[in-house]
Motif scaffolding. Sequence first.
Motif, PDB file in Angstrom:
ATOM      1  N   ALA A 127       4.941  -0.085 -14.783  1.00 36.88           N
ATOM      2  CA  ALA A 127       5.983   0.282 -15.487  1.00 36.88           C
ATOM      3  C   ALA A 127       5.989   0.910 -16.576  1.00 36.88           C
ATOM      4  O   ALA A 127       4.902   0.485 -17.458  1.00 36.88           O
ATOM      5  N   PRO A 128       6.533   1.988 -16.984  1.00 31.92           N
ATOM      6  CA  PRO A 128       7.891   2.478 -16.586  1.00 31.92           C
ATOM      7  C   PRO A 128       7.645   3.541 -15.148  1.00 31.92           C
ATOM      8  O   PRO A 128       8.970   3.945 -14.959  1.00 31.92           O
ATOM      9  N   LEU A 129       6.540   3.514 -14.697  1.00 31.16           N
ATOM     10  CA  LEU A 129       6.491   4.385 -13.478  1.00 31.16           C
ATOM     11  C   LEU A 129       6.552   3.548 -12.328  1.00 31.16           C
ATOM     12  O   LEU A 129       6.428   2.376 -12.384  1.00 31.16           O
ATOM     13  N   PRO A 130       6.598   4.345 -11.178  1.00 33.39           N
ATOM     14  CA  PRO A 130       6.755   3.522  -9.932  1.00 33.39           C
ATOM     15  C   PRO A 130       5.391   3.185  -9.672  1.00 33.39           C
ATOM     16  O   PRO A 130       4.642   3.446 -10.407  1.00 33.39           O
ATOM     17  N   PRO A 131       5.340   2.267  -8.584  1.00 35.01           N
ATOM     18  CA  PRO A 131       3.932   1.696  -8.443  1.00 35.01           C
ATOM     19  C   PRO A 131       2.871   2.376  -7.647  1.00 35.01           C
ATOM     20  O   PRO A 131       3.362   3.601  -7.109  1.00 35.01           O
ATOM     21  N   PRO A 132       1.722   2.716  -8.058  1.00 40.70           N
ATOM     22  CA  PRO A 132       0.692   3.613  -7.394  1.00 40.70           C
ATOM     23  C   PRO A 132       0.887   3.857  -5.883  1.00 40.70           C
ATOM     24  O   PRO A 132       0.426   4.888  -5.322  1.00 40.70           O
ATOM     25  N   GLU A 133       1.228   2.633  -5.110  1.00 39.15           N
ATOM     26  CA  GLU A 133       1.424   2.969  -3.779  1.00 39.15           C
ATOM     27  C   GLU A 133       2.161   3.935  -3.387  1.00 39.15           C
ATOM     28  O   GLU A 133       1.889   4.556  -2.285  1.00 39.15           O
ATOM     29  N   TRP A 134       3.047   4.471  -4.176  1.00 35.27           N
ATOM     30  CA  TRP A 134       4.077   5.497  -3.671  1.00 35.27           C
ATOM     31  C   TRP A 134       3.257   6.684  -3.904  1.00 35.27           C
ATOM     32  O   TRP A 134       3.330   7.665  -2.958  1.00 35.27           O
ATOM     33  N   ALA A 135       2.464   6.916  -4.611  1.00 33.04           N
ATOM     34  CA  ALA A 135       1.494   8.238  -4.720  1.00 33.04           C
ATOM     35  C   ALA A 135       0.551   8.016  -3.741  1.00 33.04           C
ATOM     36  O   ALA A 135       0.352   9.125  -2.896  1.00 33.04           O
ATOM     37  N   TRP A 136       0.123   7.203  -3.137  1.00 37.07           N
ATOM     38  CA  TRP A 136      -0.918   6.827  -1.877  1.00 37.07           C
ATOM     39  C   TRP A 136      -0.051   7.370  -0.782  1.00 37.07           C
ATOM     40  O   TRP A 136      -0.509   8.225   0.069  1.00 37.07           O
ATOM     41  N   GLU A 137       1.156   6.922  -0.596  1.00 38.23           N
ATOM     42  CA  GLU A 137       2.023   7.356   0.479  1.00 38.23           C
ATOM     43  C   GLU A 137       2.260   8.693   0.390  1.00 38.23           C
ATOM     44  O   GLU A 137       2.554   9.602   1.703  1.00 38.23           O
ATOM     45  N   LEU A 138       2.652   9.590  -0.817  1.00 37.66           N
ATOM     46  CA  LEU A 138       2.838  10.650  -0.831  1.00 37.66           C
ATOM     47  C   LEU A 138       1.630  11.582  -0.335  1.00 37.66           C
ATOM     48  O   LEU A 138       1.495  12.602   0.432  1.00 37.66           O
ATOM     49  N   LEU A 139       0.473  11.133  -0.798  1.00 35.29           N
ATOM     50  CA  LEU A 139      -0.990  12.055  -0.269  1.00 35.29           C
ATOM     51  C   LEU A 139      -1.020  11.613   1.146  1.00 35.29           C
ATOM     52  O   LEU A 139      -1.674  12.561   1.946  1.00 35.29           O
ATOM     53  N   ALA A 140      -0.641  10.521   1.810  1.00 37.90           N
ATOM     54  CA  ALA A 140      -0.791  10.282   3.449  1.00 37.90           C
ATOM     55  C   ALA A 140       0.193  11.301   3.912  1.00 37.90           C
ATOM     56  O   ALA A 140      -0.326  11.893   4.777  1.00 37.90           O
ATOM     57  N   ARG A 141       1.317  11.628   3.392  1.00 38.80           N
ATOM     58  CA  ARG A 141       2.201  12.487   4.132  1.00 38.80           C
ATOM     59  C   ARG A 141       1.525  13.803   3.927  1.00 38.80           C
ATOM     60  O   ARG A 141       1.583  14.683   4.849  1.00 38.80           O
ATOM     61  N   ILE A 142       1.104  14.357   2.798  1.00 35.96           N
ATOM     62  CA  ILE A 142       0.403  15.568   2.626  1.00 35.96           C
ATOM     63  C   ILE A 142      -0.481  15.796   3.437  1.00 35.96           C
ATOM     64  O   ILE A 142      -0.861  16.739   4.079  1.00 35.96           O
ATOM     65  N   GLU A 143      -1.495  14.949   3.580  1.00 33.77           N
ATOM     66  CA  GLU A 143      -2.787  14.935   4.753  1.00 33.77           C
ATOM     67  C   GLU A 143      -2.190  15.424   5.944  1.00 33.77           C
ATOM     68  O   GLU A 143      -3.091  16.137   6.331  1.00 33.77           O
ATOM     69  N   GLU A 144      -1.102  14.600   6.419  1.00 36.73           N
ATOM     70  CA  GLU A 144      -0.591  15.169   7.856  1.00 36.73           C
ATOM     71  C   GLU A 144      -0.318  16.466   7.904  1.00 36.73           C
ATOM     72  O   GLU A 144      -0.532  17.260   9.113  1.00 36.73           O
ATOM     73  N   GLN A 145       0.238  17.073   6.839  1.00 39.00           N
ATOM     74  CA  GLN A 145       0.720  18.289   6.810  1.00 39.00           C
ATOM     75  C   GLN A 145      -0.309  19.388   6.390  1.00 39.00           C
ATOM     76  O   GLN A 145      -0.524  20.785   6.991  1.00 39.00           O
ATOM     77  N   ASP A 146      -1.147  19.333   5.155  1.00 37.93           N
ATOM     78  CA  ASP A 146      -2.009  19.993   4.939  1.00 37.93           C
ATOM     79  C   ASP A 146      -3.218  19.371   4.188  1.00 37.93           C
ATOM     80  O   ASP A 146      -3.309  19.138   2.917  1.00 37.93           O
ATOM     81  N   PRO A 147      -4.353  18.957   4.926  1.00 35.73           N
ATOM     82  CA  PRO A 147      -5.273  18.252   4.657  1.00 35.73           C
ATOM     83  C   PRO A 147      -6.412  18.872   3.525  1.00 35.73           C
ATOM     84  O   PRO A 147      -6.672  18.518   2.826  1.00 35.73           O
TER      85      PRO A 147
END
Length: 593
Positions: free
Chosen positions: A49-69
């Motif tokens: 806090a006051p930022l979102p948990p780091p897990e959110w960034a991991w999930e975003l990286l995972a989404r990017i990995e699928e589209q543009d490794p």
Amino acid sequence: MPWTDFDAFARGGGGPALVRHLRATERSRRLLLLRGIIDQAAKSPDVSAPLPPPEWAWELLARIEEQDPAAVETILAHPYTGSWAGYTTRLCRQDVTGVCPFWVHLGHVHCLAAAAAVRAGIDFEAELPIWQGTVSLPTLGVVRLHTGEAFGVARVSAGNDGIVFRNRHREVRLPDDLSTETAGWQPVRPIISWHGDLRLSLRLDDLDPYRGLYEPIPPKRLSPLEVESWRSVVAGAWQLLTTNLPDVAEALTVGLESLVPAPAVAFKLPSASTGEAFGSAIVAYSSDPEQLAAALVHEFQHIRLGGVQHLAALHTDDPRERLYAPWRDDPRPIGGVLHGIYAFFGVTAFWRALAAAEPGNALAAFEFALWRKASWRTLRAVYPDESLTDIGRRFLDGISVKLAPWQEEPVAAGPAAWASMSARDHYATWCLRHLRPDTNAVSALAGAWRRGDSWPKPGRLPEPRTPTPVPDGSWTDARTDLIRLRLGRNGNTALRTHGPTVPGATKADLALVSGDHESAVDGYRTMLTTNPDLPAALVGLGLALAARGTGPAARALLHHPELVRAVHRSVREETSTTPHVETVAGWIGRFTH
């Protein structure tokens, strides 16, 4: 890593394929560190806090990995992703704050994910930390957002309306062309150099908060003129490397991607790197392409060795600062010495090649003679060290295959003599500052002096073997800086014109390097009358006396300077008349070797 690759690396080879292998290793290591940081943060949800948990960034990286490794790969390969991961992991383990509040360091993972998303061109929303008015997009640049506090939170959204950063004070829209600088956006600027078919592409990174050696640092923007100066000197250095060390240059195109500019230092070119920031070098500005080329090779060697050390243990964990290194003014642990040997093995290779290509280049011949001996001497000294593993000795064996034959190659008499003087100067000064002679031997010699013994026979003097990291006296490299002036462009004219401005240089030093040995002796004698403990004057007098011919005083001052000073201190503290330190040195030199 196959042994064939390891042996090639030890000999300074391996080419781009080896560097790519090391990059893959770094990718795995950084993913493990990143996952570890996220898992650790999950145990205490309030730390982000006051930022979102780091897990959110991991999930975003995972989404990017699928589209543009490739976008994720670029961020993972970024040198300062490694610096951030190592630094933040240590904060987690030691439960300390760091330069910024912990949530700011932890929140940098959102900056990494946002930079990958921008590179991939996908729609996303995120919240990122602000530090001193800047939001970092690693590998790309920084956003400037006014804020009334040192730390804050910015919201970024990317969609049909472009990429927009907001906080409660300001809104910044990124330009379509991210290489364009605007009032709110500062991009990382590239350096691209071609010579023949080899292309060197670097980021001149003066923005990333984790580009420093030890802890985060704010952006320090170069002016456009400074950037062009860097591009010009890098182009000159690249031409030298591709011409004289083409194999190293080819590997360097894969292993060096980021250059952190540091301010120029008069008559020096300091540089640095860290094993956590694979692919990055911190280098002070110099207008001399030769010196920059040597510095790039030096740091590239450190980069490669740092990568290998994440795969293999070359030595046991031994942090004791106990070894002499001819490139440092302090005792070093075994790990630092091994890094220095490999780095200066590379530096030696560069100057050797340049000296062969330019027979009239006296400075290149001097640097070759100086560093081949320094590297070889240090390698042989540490080879039997108990802290080395079998792999560490195999590493040194590989270096020896190349370095040993170089010791016999001819070098012009002048540069070779200057290199020998510089080496003696460094070692004697180091001994003065970091070796403490046996107290019983000092007492015995001081007593013999007070009794007027003309030829004391104390037997074999105990040699001080364990240095102390606490120095006794100041340090200066002024004489070696003056030698480089004399052997460089315009030679004696440069020495006369610029010599007096060399930091730490005295009139006696100038006389010594100019060849006026009588004036040098007189100058050092005068300095020692005022301060008989001064390392630069004690060693300088030894060098000046040796230049006139061998003698007992010169021998003692260059081979046992710490003993001379200790005995002289004892004598002057306990007698009413104080002899000149040269007299004591001559007396000691009659029975020492």
